[in-house]
Design an enzyme around this catalytic site. Sequence first.
Site, mmCIF file in Angstrom:
data_model
loop_
_atom_site.group_PDB
_atom_site.id
_atom_site.type_symbol
_atom_site.label_atom_id
_atom_site.label_comp_id
_atom_site.label_asym_id
_atom_site.label_seq_id
_atom_site.Cartn_x
_atom_site.Cartn_y
_atom_site.Cartn_z
ATOM 1 N N ARG A 10 -37.421 5.466 -47.946
ATOM 2 C CA ARG A 10 -36.304 4.581 -47.613
ATOM 3 C C ARG A 10 -36.656 3.633 -46.460
ATOM 4 O O ARG A 10 -36.514 2.412 -46.575
ATOM 5 C CB ARG A 10 -35.068 5.412 -47.227
ATOM 6 C CG ARG A 10 -34.495 6.272 -48.331
ATOM 7 C CD ARG A 10 -34.070 5.438 -49.526
ATOM 8 N NE ARG A 10 -33.101 4.421 -49.164
ATOM 9 C CZ ARG A 10 -33.004 3.238 -49.771
ATOM 10 N NH1 ARG A 10 -33.838 2.920 -50.737
ATOM 11 N NH2 ARG A 10 -32.084 2.364 -49.401
ATOM 12 N N ILE A 11 -37.102 4.183 -45.346
ATOM 13 C CA ILE A 11 -37.378 3.339 -44.183
ATOM 14 C C ILE A 11 -38.621 2.487 -44.413
ATOM 15 O O ILE A 11 -38.675 1.317 -44.018
ATOM 16 C CB ILE A 11 -37.527 4.202 -42.909
ATOM 17 C CG1 ILE A 11 -36.246 5.014 -42.668
ATOM 18 C CG2 ILE A 11 -37.827 3.324 -41.697
ATOM 19 C CD1 ILE A 11 -34.985 4.190 -42.530
ATOM 20 N N SER A 183 -33.804 7.689 -33.416
ATOM 21 C CA SER A 183 -33.220 7.809 -34.754
ATOM 22 C C SER A 183 -32.088 6.813 -34.895
ATOM 23 O O SER A 183 -31.652 6.188 -33.918
ATOM 24 C CB SER A 183 -32.677 9.226 -34.970
ATOM 25 O OG SER A 183 -31.546 9.444 -34.132
ATOM 26 N N CYS A 184 -31.584 6.669 -36.111
ATOM 27 C CA CYS A 184 -30.455 5.770 -36.339
ATOM 28 C C CYS A 184 -29.232 6.222 -35.542
ATOM 29 O O CYS A 184 -28.510 5.403 -34.955
ATOM 30 C CB CYS A 184 -30.127 5.701 -37.825
ATOM 31 S SG CYS A 184 -29.855 7.315 -38.612
ATOM 32 N N THR A 249 -27.972 17.630 -35.369
ATOM 33 C CA THR A 249 -28.578 16.378 -34.931
ATOM 34 C C THR A 249 -29.244 16.589 -33.581
ATOM 35 O O THR A 249 -28.722 17.323 -32.734
ATOM 36 C CB THR A 249 -27.535 15.245 -34.831
ATOM 37 O OG1 THR A 249 -28.164 14.084 -34.261
ATOM 38 C CG2 THR A 249 -26.356 15.632 -33.958
ATOM 39 N N ASN A 390 -27.115 3.198 -41.245
ATOM 40 C CA ASN A 390 -28.197 4.077 -40.806
ATOM 41 C C ASN A 390 -29.543 3.752 -41.452
ATOM 42 O O ASN A 390 -30.555 4.363 -41.126
ATOM 43 C CB ASN A 390 -27.852 5.543 -41.077
ATOM 44 C CG ASN A 390 -27.416 5.798 -42.501
ATOM 45 O OD1 ASN A 390 -26.258 5.534 -42.849
ATOM 46 N ND2 ASN A 390 -28.310 6.291 -43.328
#
Length: 410
Positions: A10-11, A183-184, A249, A390
């Site tokens: 994805r990224i 992170s996002c 998280t 995100n």
Amino acid sequence: MKLGINGFGRIGKLTVWHHVSRKFFSELVVNLGRDVGQSIDDIAHYTERDSTYGALHTFLYGHTAKPVIKDVDEASGSMVVDGIRVRFLREHRNPKDIDWAQEAVRLVVDTTGKFCDPTFPPDHPGGALRGHMEGGADKVIISAPFKMKDKGISMPEDAVTTVMGVNTDDYDPRIHRIVSNASCTTTCLAHMIKPLINYFGPKKILSASMATVHASTGSQEVLDRLPGAGKKDLRKNRSVMNNIILTTTGAADTLRLVIPEMEQIGFIAESVRVPVTSGSLIILVVNLQEELTGEPIKRDLINQIYRKAAAEGPNGYLHYTDKQNVSVDIIGRPRAAAIIEGHETHRRTAEVTIDLKKIPGLDKNGLSMFKDQIIRVPVTQAVIYGWYDNEMGGYVNMLADRTVSIAEDM
């Protein structure tokens, strides 16, 4: 200058989308680490389409645009995407085996999420970030927080965590070779809490907590599966398609690396995953100590803090809106680390009762100074909602800005 990208999930794919649009780098070299599909045509097919953001050409130029991928060549493993040559490597998965020197790549973005420990040596059996430098890269950026297996080891001097627009300048090009883009969730959270710290100061923030309602990620299962051997979390193997899934998280730990003042503030971070492809939400709860005299902290003041921070921020990473949104409304919003929805900001003020006689270390002489040994301190609890894409809007764009800023100093 060429840019190396390790990983094409994805990224990784959205990083390619960003940079073919931005055109700062003359060429992109993407390491897949394995054979994919039947030919490079299948890689082009994957590159061109996305279930969240649509077709690449419409993402770049609108619905009247034509496809932008040309010159797909199996022999060289390359294609031209909107005028930028993109070459794909399919031989090695271990970073130390990727010949970045042969490709004339000095800067690598690792988007795999698998190599996150900056203390591992280049020849670590499972692969390591430093392996990229063994292969010829000068610097490495990772699209994830650092995760150090040995908690007793200090962060290496050549490694740093940054969030663009919050602690951008913590990166020193003379010292740092490995950079985490956090992170996002940490990116959004940092942009939400930094304006409050700047206005009130850390001592006035008694405690804070956040919960992120987070979109699904590739680490989750489409359908229920047996948990892996030794796994303790029995939710991660459940279907992401029809469940709200409690998870964890690391945003609280990473936030302290980005905003040192958070060491003075009691903070808790929680997370749930929901079945959407992108578009996440942070619900931030902050407990603020009021002045013993004067007006309580109002909702309008909190919103004004964010309005001003959004208007005066030099990079436009923080957005503020009074409109009512749902998650799909913020997908693809350019360079928006956090979108504060002021319509939903609310607060309540109450008094906390403190019995001075029960405070450890306060002797009788100290107590005699107080006429009333039961005091009431006003505390305001504020709840702030912050949206973030995100994937592309709230994270990949920040990652790309970090990448370009590092490249400019090389």
